[in-house]
Each structure stands twice: as structure tokens, then as C-alpha cells.
Design a protein around this motif. Structure first.
Motif, PDB file in Angstrom:
ATOM      1  N   PRO A   1       0.722  -1.101   0.045  1.00  0.00           N
ATOM      2  CA  PRO A   1       0.065   0.020  -0.113  1.00  0.00           C
ATOM      3  C   PRO A   1       0.836   1.260   0.043  1.00  0.00           C
ATOM      4  O   PRO A   1       0.413   2.461  -0.270  1.00  0.00           O
ATOM      5  N   GLN A   2       2.099   1.112   0.358  1.00  0.00           N
ATOM      6  CA  GLN A   2       2.825   2.527   0.267  1.00  0.00           C
ATOM      7  C   GLN A   2       3.542   2.580  -0.929  1.00  0.00           C
ATOM      8  O   GLN A   2       3.814   3.761  -1.211  1.00  0.00           O
ATOM      9  N   SER A   3       4.105   1.583  -1.528  1.00  0.00           N
ATOM     10  CA  SER A   3       4.888   1.979  -2.762  1.00  0.00           C
ATOM     11  C   SER A   3       4.023   1.606  -4.088  1.00  0.00           C
ATOM     12  O   SER A   3       4.576   2.164  -5.079  1.00  0.00           O
ATOM     13  N   THR A   4       2.936   1.162  -3.930  1.00  0.00           N
ATOM     14  CA  THR A   4       2.115   1.256  -5.122  1.00  0.00           C
ATOM     15  C   THR A   4       1.256   2.445  -5.296  1.00  0.00           C
ATOM     16  O   THR A   4       0.403   2.848  -4.302  1.00  0.00           O
ATOM     17  N   ARG A   5       1.596   3.131  -6.228  1.00  0.00           N
ATOM     18  CA  ARG A   5       0.549   4.464  -6.690  1.00  0.00           C
ATOM     19  C   ARG A   5      -0.246   4.214  -7.747  1.00  0.00           C
ATOM     20  O   ARG A   5       0.144   3.966  -8.728  1.00  0.00           O
ATOM     21  N   VAL A   6      -1.593   4.209  -7.283  1.00  0.00           N
ATOM     22  CA  VAL A   6      -2.492   4.038  -8.291  1.00  0.00           C
ATOM     23  C   VAL A   6      -2.828   5.354  -8.983  1.00  0.00           C
ATOM     24  O   VAL A   6      -3.092   6.512  -8.303  1.00  0.00           O
ATOM     25  N   THR A   7      -2.935   5.414 -10.320  1.00  0.00           N
ATOM     26  CA  THR A   7      -3.301   6.717 -10.949  1.00  0.00           C
ATOM     27  C   THR A   7      -4.927   6.540 -10.861  1.00  0.00           C
ATOM     28  O   THR A   7      -5.502   5.679 -11.052  1.00  0.00           O
ATOM     29  N   VAL A   8      -5.345   7.964 -10.694  1.00  0.00           N
ATOM     30  CA  VAL A   8      -6.730   8.055 -10.480  1.00  0.00           C
ATOM     31  C   VAL A   8      -7.065   9.253 -11.222  1.00  0.00           C
ATOM     32  O   VAL A   8      -6.304  10.754 -11.263  1.00  0.00           O
ATOM     33  N   ILE A   9      -7.908   9.197 -12.486  1.00  0.00           N
ATOM     34  CA  ILE A   9      -8.090  10.115 -13.368  1.00  0.00           C
ATOM     35  C   ILE A   9      -9.617  10.767 -13.069  1.00  0.00           C
ATOM     36  O   ILE A   9     -10.457  10.292 -12.208  1.00  0.00           O
TER      37      ILE A   9
ATOM     38  N   ILE B   1     -14.652  10.266 -10.042  1.00  0.00           N
ATOM     39  CA  ILE B   1     -13.412   9.798  -9.544  1.00  0.00           C
ATOM     40  C   ILE B   1     -13.106   8.445 -10.484  1.00  0.00           C
ATOM     41  O   ILE B   1     -14.062   7.436 -10.249  1.00  0.00           O
ATOM     42  N   VAL B   2     -12.327   8.110 -11.168  1.00  0.00           N
ATOM     43  CA  VAL B   2     -11.738   6.971 -11.933  1.00  0.00           C
ATOM     44  C   VAL B   2     -10.390   6.277 -11.330  1.00  0.00           C
ATOM     45  O   VAL B   2      -9.451   6.751 -12.020  1.00  0.00           O
ATOM     46  N   PRO B   3     -10.571   5.430 -10.572  1.00  0.00           N
ATOM     47  CA  PRO B   3      -9.166   4.606 -10.433  1.00  0.00           C
ATOM     48  C   PRO B   3      -8.663   3.619 -11.265  1.00  0.00           C
ATOM     49  O   PRO B   3      -9.711   2.813 -11.691  1.00  0.00           O
ATOM     50  N   VAL B   4      -7.590   3.932 -11.945  1.00  0.00           N
ATOM     51  CA  VAL B   4      -7.061   2.944 -13.056  1.00  0.00           C
ATOM     52  C   VAL B   4      -6.477   1.706 -12.157  1.00  0.00           C
ATOM     53  O   VAL B   4      -5.378   1.568 -12.297  1.00  0.00           O
ATOM     54  N   LEU B   5      -7.317   0.891 -11.612  1.00  0.00           N
ATOM     55  CA  LEU B   5      -6.931  -0.122 -10.945  1.00  0.00           C
ATOM     56  C   LEU B   5      -6.399  -1.325 -11.745  1.00  0.00           C
ATOM     57  O   LEU B   5      -5.505  -2.153 -11.398  1.00  0.00           O
TER      58      LEU B   5
ATOM     59  N   ASP C   1     -12.017  -1.902 -20.427  1.00  0.00           N
ATOM     60  CA  ASP C   1     -13.197  -1.562 -20.755  1.00  0.00           C
ATOM     61  C   ASP C   1     -14.336  -0.944 -19.669  1.00  0.00           C
ATOM     62  O   ASP C   1     -14.867  -0.174 -19.824  1.00  0.00           O
ATOM     63  N   TYR C   2     -13.889  -1.543 -18.343  1.00  0.00           N
ATOM     64  CA  TYR C   2     -14.697  -1.256 -17.267  1.00  0.00           C
ATOM     65  C   TYR C   2     -14.360   0.449 -17.040  1.00  0.00           C
ATOM     66  O   TYR C   2     -15.440   1.138 -16.696  1.00  0.00           O
ATOM     67  N   GLU C   3     -13.069   0.635 -17.227  1.00  0.00           N
ATOM     68  CA  GLU C   3     -12.628   2.022 -16.748  1.00  0.00           C
ATOM     69  C   GLU C   3     -13.121   3.145 -17.839  1.00  0.00           C
ATOM     70  O   GLU C   3     -13.328   4.149 -17.462  1.00  0.00           O
ATOM     71  N   GLN C   4     -13.122   2.522 -19.114  1.00  0.00           N
ATOM     72  CA  GLN C   4     -13.632   3.387 -20.190  1.00  0.00           C
ATOM     73  C   GLN C   4     -15.108   3.848 -19.750  1.00  0.00           C
ATOM     74  O   GLN C   4     -15.637   4.897 -20.035  1.00  0.00           O
TER      75      GLN C   4
END
Length: 328
Positions: free
Chosen positions: A166-174, A182-186, A298-301
Motif C-alpha cells: 500500500p505504500q509503494s503502489t501508487r494508483v493513477t486516479v483520473i 473519480i476513476v481509479p485505474v486499478l 473496458d470497465y474504466e472506459q
């Protein structure tokens, strides 16, 4: 001298944010402004044995608090209450942010402005429009802090899959910084193995994590400690880039796309959005480059498609508050 001013420093976010920023070796002067209790908070923090000087500034002392600030962080405003969306806060917080932006234009027009006050999708356009009216707008220096969405994404993903750090993983959120915007690019998390059900539940929790806190506090507050952590994290990134000159720093943040018109021209033409949260690389001036959108599932789109109309409404509402306001 590197002066950082917190506007709303005695509030639920402002106090822990000030405590965290007091630890920074890059800050020489931490100025705390609020309409009440700022002097007491400053006196308390001034006893902490780090190098930065702390000053407190009350309701009539905004100009001195802002004068020559390098960075201004704005958590000022009222918190959400049960059943209240971020957009419900607009009428209350818009005037507060407008007046602070006018103070920035007058006293520190070159400052980096970091906005926490909700609803960020609207308050960032408010600040930008005020700075435009005063002729001091630089899109590279105005940021909506959406870092809490990033922080929640990595933490909540870890709770499902403990192999994710959880500390080193940075999730892009657009997108933006409220609900469906809020669209987290998981899909881009290395090693993620979420089922469809997990992915949908995780996305919903990230989008509405603030409601979880409001409910748990039973009407006594909103996400203050986690937001202070996120705000301090983003502020420190800005300082590392603009003061220390550290290169290659990237965070997701809600910005005016004119900060990098060449990189965003195609996206703006397609979406007709002037503001968007996306990964940004920072430099001495603030925004160095707005990075391209990551590859979306596709889900994030589908999520992005739902976010864009809501973002347009939020942005227009914020900008119109100033363009229709005779006070500025």
C-alpha cells in the motif's frame, strides 16, 4: 526563505496538516491563517523542535499571512455532514475560496496554490477565474489535491490483495474528486487479480470513501486525518520539485489543462473539458508535463464516460460563480 501558508489552519484538516508540514526541512516559515484559533495552533506548533518558524494570523490578518508565500494550501471551509454530497458544499465554500483567491492575487501572485476545499471540481475553477480576473493566473501553479483518492486506492486494494504494497503502489486516479468523477485505474496495478465483483466494490468504495468516514463519525466530522496526510504528501511533492529541484516526481492532481496545452490538446478537443485529474510530472515552475492517459480497461472506459458529463457540470458551476460575480 520558503513560506508556506495554510488557510483554514485551525480546522479539522488544517491542524493535522500543519503538524505534518512542521516536519518538512524545506519549509522555513509556516504561516497559519484562520478566522478563529490560528494563534493558539501556531503557539502550540512553535514548540516543536524543527527549523521552521510558525506564525499565527487571525481574521483581520489575511494579507500578512499570505504575503510573499511560496505555496498556499487551502483546506478552509465547512466539512460535510451526513447526507451531504461534495456538491452540496458549493454554496457555503465557494465564497470562502473566492475571497482567499483574491488575497493570493494581491499578496503572493506567484505562489503555488493547492486546493483541498470541497467540492474540488468546482473550487479549482473558482480560484483560476479569480486569478484570471486579477491578471495573475498561471495554470502550472494551481492544483486540486485529489491525492486522498490515490491513497485510498492503494490502501483499499491492499485490503483485498495483501501482495500489493500500500505504500509503494501508487494508483493513477483520473477524472475529478467526487463520486462518479473519480476513476481509479486499478487495471494498471502490477499483479492485481481482482474479480469483477471485487473490482466493482473496490471502485465504489474509492469513489464514496468519504461517506464511509462521515457515517462512522456519526455526523461529528468528515475525512480530516486521512485528508491531512494526503494534503501533506502532495505539498511535499510540490516543495521537492519547486524548491529542491527533484526531477521525475509524479502525482495525480486536478488541474487546468492549459498547464500543458500541447499534451492535452487532443483530449480537450474530444471531451471539451478545461480541467481534469491526471498524472502530472512536476518541475521548478509546478506542472512540467501532464502525462497521457494510461491504457484503460473496458470497465474504466465506462467509468470515464460517466465521469465526463458530471465533471462538465461541476466545472461550469465553479467558473460561473466568478464570471457572474460582481465582487471580484
Amino acid at each position: 526563505m520558503v513560506k508556506v501558508t495554510i488557510c483554514g489552519a485551525a480546522g479539522g484538516i488544517g491542524q493535522p496538516l500543519a503538524l505534518l508540514l512542521k516536519q518538512s526541512e524545506l519549509i522555513t516559515h509556516l504561516a497559519l491563517y484562520d478566522v478563529v484559533n490560528a494563534l493558539g495552533v501556531a503557539a502550540d506548533l512553535s514548540h516543536i523542535n524543527t527549523r521552521s518558524n510558525v506564525t499565527g494570523h487571525g481574521k483581520e490578518d489575511m494579507d500578512e499571512a499570505l504575503k510573499n508565500a511560496h505555496t498556499v494550501v487551502i483546506p478552509a471551509g465547512v466539512p460535510r455532514k451526513p447526507g451531504m454530497t461534495r456538491d452540496d458544499l458549493f454554496k457555503i465554500n465557494a465564497g470562502i475560496v473566492r475571497d482567499l483567491a483574491a488575497g493570493i492575487a494581491k499578496n503572493c501572485p506567484e505562489a503555488h496554490v493547492l486546493i483541498i476545499s470541497n467540492p474540488v471540481n468546482s473550487t479549482v475553477p473558482i480560484v483560476c477565474e479569480v486569478l484570471k480576473k486579477h491578471g495573475v493566473f498561471n495554470p502550472k501553479k494551481v492544483f486540486g489535491i485529489s491525492t486522498l483518492d490515490v491513497v485510498r486506492s492503494s490502501r483499499f486494494a491492499f485490503e483485498i490483495n495483501n501482495a500489493i504494497d500500500p505504500q509503494s503502489t501508487r494508483v493513477t486516479v483520473i477524472g475529478g474528486h467526487s463520486g462518479v468523477t473519480i476513476v481509479p485505474v486499478l487495471s494498471q496495478i502490477p499483479g492485481q487479480t481482482f474479480t469483477k465483483e471485487q473490482l466493482e466494490a473496490l471502485t465504489h468504495r474509492i469513489q464514496y470513501g468519504g461517506d464511509e468516514v462521515v457515517k462512522a463519525k456519526d455526523g461529528a466530522g468528515s475525512a480530516t486525518l486521512s485528508m491531512a496526510h494526503a494534503g501533506a504528501r502532495f505539498t511535499n511533492v510540490i516543495l521537492q520539485a519547486t524548491v529542491a529541484g527533484k526531477a521525475g516526481l509524479i502525482e495525480s492532481t486536478f488541474v487546468n489543462l492549459e498547464a500543458d496545452p500541447e499534451s492535452t490538446a487532443g483530449f480537450r478537443a474530444k471531451t471539451h473539458l478545461d480541467y481534469f485529474a491526471q498524472d502530472v510530472e512536476f518541475g521548478r515552475e509546478g506542472v512540467s508535463k501532464i502525462l497521457p492517459l494510461p491504457t484503460l480497461s473496458d470497465y474504466e472506459q465506462l467509468l470515464l464516460g460517466a465521469a465526463i458529463p458530471e465533471l462538465k457540470v461541476n466545472i461550469i458551476k465553479g467558473a460561473a460563480f466568478i464570471t457572474d460575480d460582481a465582487k471580484i
